[in-house]
Design an enzyme around this catalytic site. Structure first.
Site: not given
Ligand SMILES: *Cc1c(COP(=O)(O)O)cnc(C)c1O
Length: 399
Positions: A135, A220, A249
Site C-alpha cells: 500500500f 516506504d 504518519k
C-alpha cells in the site's frame, strides 16, 4: 446536542466506514467520546499518534509555533524545517529531505525522483517494481504503485510504469527487472496489507539485487518509521539501507506531514522547478515534527515500543490456546495483527468498542493494533483482556 452523525451523513462524502462514535478529547492512550465514554485507543490515528493524544511536548510546540509563524511558503527559509531535516538526516542513513503533507504525496515525490534519476542516469528507465498487497497511497501515482487491484481498477487508466510481484519473492523481482526498471518500491513490513512480515533475508536480497542492477531501493516507511517497529526505522533490523525512503504518519505526532529522504547522489537530480508544494515544510507541521522526533530519539521510544510489543504479542499469542478462532499473531514492535479463522474482524472491532477499546480490522479476518509508543503495561493488559472477551463474545453468539 447536535446529531453529529446525522450531520456527517448529510454533509460529508460518504467514502469512509466510520465507527459510530464522535471523539472529542484524548490523553495518552485514552480518548473520550462526546457522551463521555472512555476508550483505550489502539488505533492510534492509524499508526500516527506515536506520543499518544495531547502530548504536552507536541501541544506546546504547536501552540508556540502558531503564535509565532504558521506558514510562509517555500519561497523562504524557516527554522523548523531545517531543524527537522537535520534531525532526520542525523538519525538515518540518508542525506537530504524533501517535505510534503501526507504519505501519498511522499510516495508521489519518490516516484518523480526515481523517474528523474532514471531520465538523467539510466537511459530513461522509469518502471517501478512494487509488491502485491503493498500500500502506497491513493493519489494516481501512489495508487498505481499500490498492489491491491480492487483499489486501482475503478480509477483506471492509471499512470503506466508499475509492475506488481508477489511479496517475499525476490526471484519475482529479478524476473520482472528489465532495461526499463528504475526502482523497487516496498514497505519493510506491509501495513495495510495486514501486517505482513518479510521473510528472513528477503529485504537484504532485494537490496543486493538493486545494487547489482543499479536500481533504486525505495522503502516506504510511512507506517513502519518513527519507532513503530522497535527501531527508529524498520530497515535497521534488516541489514539494509534504502536509497530513498518515504515517511509520514508518525513523523509530526499527529500533525499532517510527509517526507522523502534520499542519498545525496539521488536527491541531486531534483532541481528547481521539478517538484514542489505550497504547504510542504510548513513551520507548524515542522515544529510538531521536531518536538516529536526529538522526544522519540532522546527518550529512546523505539526501545519502549520493542519492549511493549513483546508484551503485547505474548499476551495475544496466549489467546491462541484459549480461543480456537485466533489463528496467529504477527508483528514487530507496536505494529501487530491478530489473525482469525473467520471473517469476523468487523464484529470484533464493534464489540471491543462497546467494551471500551478501539482497534482496527485491517482485513476481514485480522485485527491490527498500533497504540502509541508510550503505551503502558497496564494498558496493554487491559486492552488484551477486552479483546479476548470481545472475541469470545462474538464467536459464542449464534449466527
Ligand atoms: C498510510 C500509508 C500511505 C499513505 O499515506 P497517507 O498519508 O494516507 O496519504 C502510504 N504508504 C504506507 C506504507 C502507508 O501506511
Amino acid at each position: 446536542m447536535p446529531d453529529w452523525i446525522a450531520d456527517e451523513r448529510r454533509y460529508l462524502f460518504q467514502n469512509y466506514g466510520r465507527q459510530p462514535i464522535v471523539l472529542d478529547r484524548g490523553e495518552g492512550t485514552r480518548v473520550w467520546d462526546a457522551d463521555g465514554n472512555e476508550y483505550l485507543d489502539f488505533v492510534g490515528g492509524l499508526a500516527v499518534n506515536v506520543l499518544g493524544h495531547a502530548h504536552p511536548l507536541v501541544a506546546e510546540a504547536v501552540a508556540r509555533q502558531a503564535r509565532t509563524l504558521i506558514h510562509t511558503s517555500n519561497l523562504f527559509y524557516t527554522e523548523p524545517m531545517i531543524e527537522l531535516a537535520r534531525l532526520l538526516v542525523e538519525n538515518s542513513c540518508l542525506d537530504r529531505v524533501f517535505f510534503c503533507n501526507s504519505g501519498t504525496e511522499a510516495v508521489e515525490a519518490a516516484i518523480k525522483l526515481a523517474r528523474r534519476w532514471g531520465h538523467d542516469t539510466r537511459n530513461g528507465a522509469f518502471e517501478v517494481i512494487a509488491t502485491e498487497d503493498g500500500f502506497h497511497g491513493r493519489t494516481m501515482g501512489a495508487l498505481a504503485a499500490t498492489g491491491t487491484a480492487r483499489y486501482r481498477e475503478p480509477f483506471e487508466p492509471l499512470p503506466p510504469g508499475f509492475v506488481h510481484v508477489p511479496w517475499n519473492d525476490v526471484d519475482a523481482i529479478r524476473a520482472a527487472t528489465t532495461e526499463r526498471t528504475v526502482a523497487v518500491l516496498l514497505e519493510p513490513i506491509q501495513g495495510e496489507g495486514g501486517v505482513n512480515i518479510p521473510a528472513p533475508g528477503y529485504l537484504r536480497a532485494v537490496r543486493d539485487w538493486c545494487t547489482e542492477r543499479g536500481l533504486l531501493l525505495i522503502l516506504d516507511e510511512i507506517q513502519t518509521g518513527i519507532g513503530r517497529t522497535g527501531t527508529l526505522f524498520a530497515y535497521e533490523q534488516e541489514d539494509v539501507e534504502p536509497d530513498v525512503m518515504t515517511l509520514a504518519k508518525g513523523l509530526a505526532g499527529g500533525v499532517p506531514i510527509g517526507a522523502v529522504l534520499a542519498r545525496e547522489a539521488v536527491a541531486a537530480h531534483l532541481v528547481p522547478g521539478d517538484h514542489g508544494t505550497t504547504f510542504g515544510a510548513n513551520p507548524l507541521a515542522a515544529a510538531a515534527g521536531v518536538a516529536t522526533l526529538r522526544h522519540v530519539v532522546e527518550g529512546d521510544l523505539p526501545a519502549c515500543a520493542a519492549r511493549a510489543g513483546e508484551r503485547l504479542v505474548a499476551r495475544l499469542r496466549s489467546m491462541e490456546d484459549r480461543l480456537p478462532v485466533v489463528s496467529g499473531v504477527r508483528g514487530r514492535g507496536l505494529l501487530v495483527a491478530l489473525s482469525l479463522t473467520s471473517e469476523c474482524a468487523g464484529d470484533v472491532v464493534a464489540e471491543c468498542r462497546r467494551r471500551g477499546l478501539l482497534v482496527n480490522n485491517v482485513r476481514p479476518n485480522a485485527i491490527r493494533l498500533m497504540p502509541p509508543l508510550t503505551v503502558g503495561d497496564g494498558e496493554i493488559d487491559r486492552a488484551c483482556d477486552i479483546l479476548e472477551s470481545a472475541i469470545a463474545a462474538v464467536t459464542a453468539a449464534p449466527k
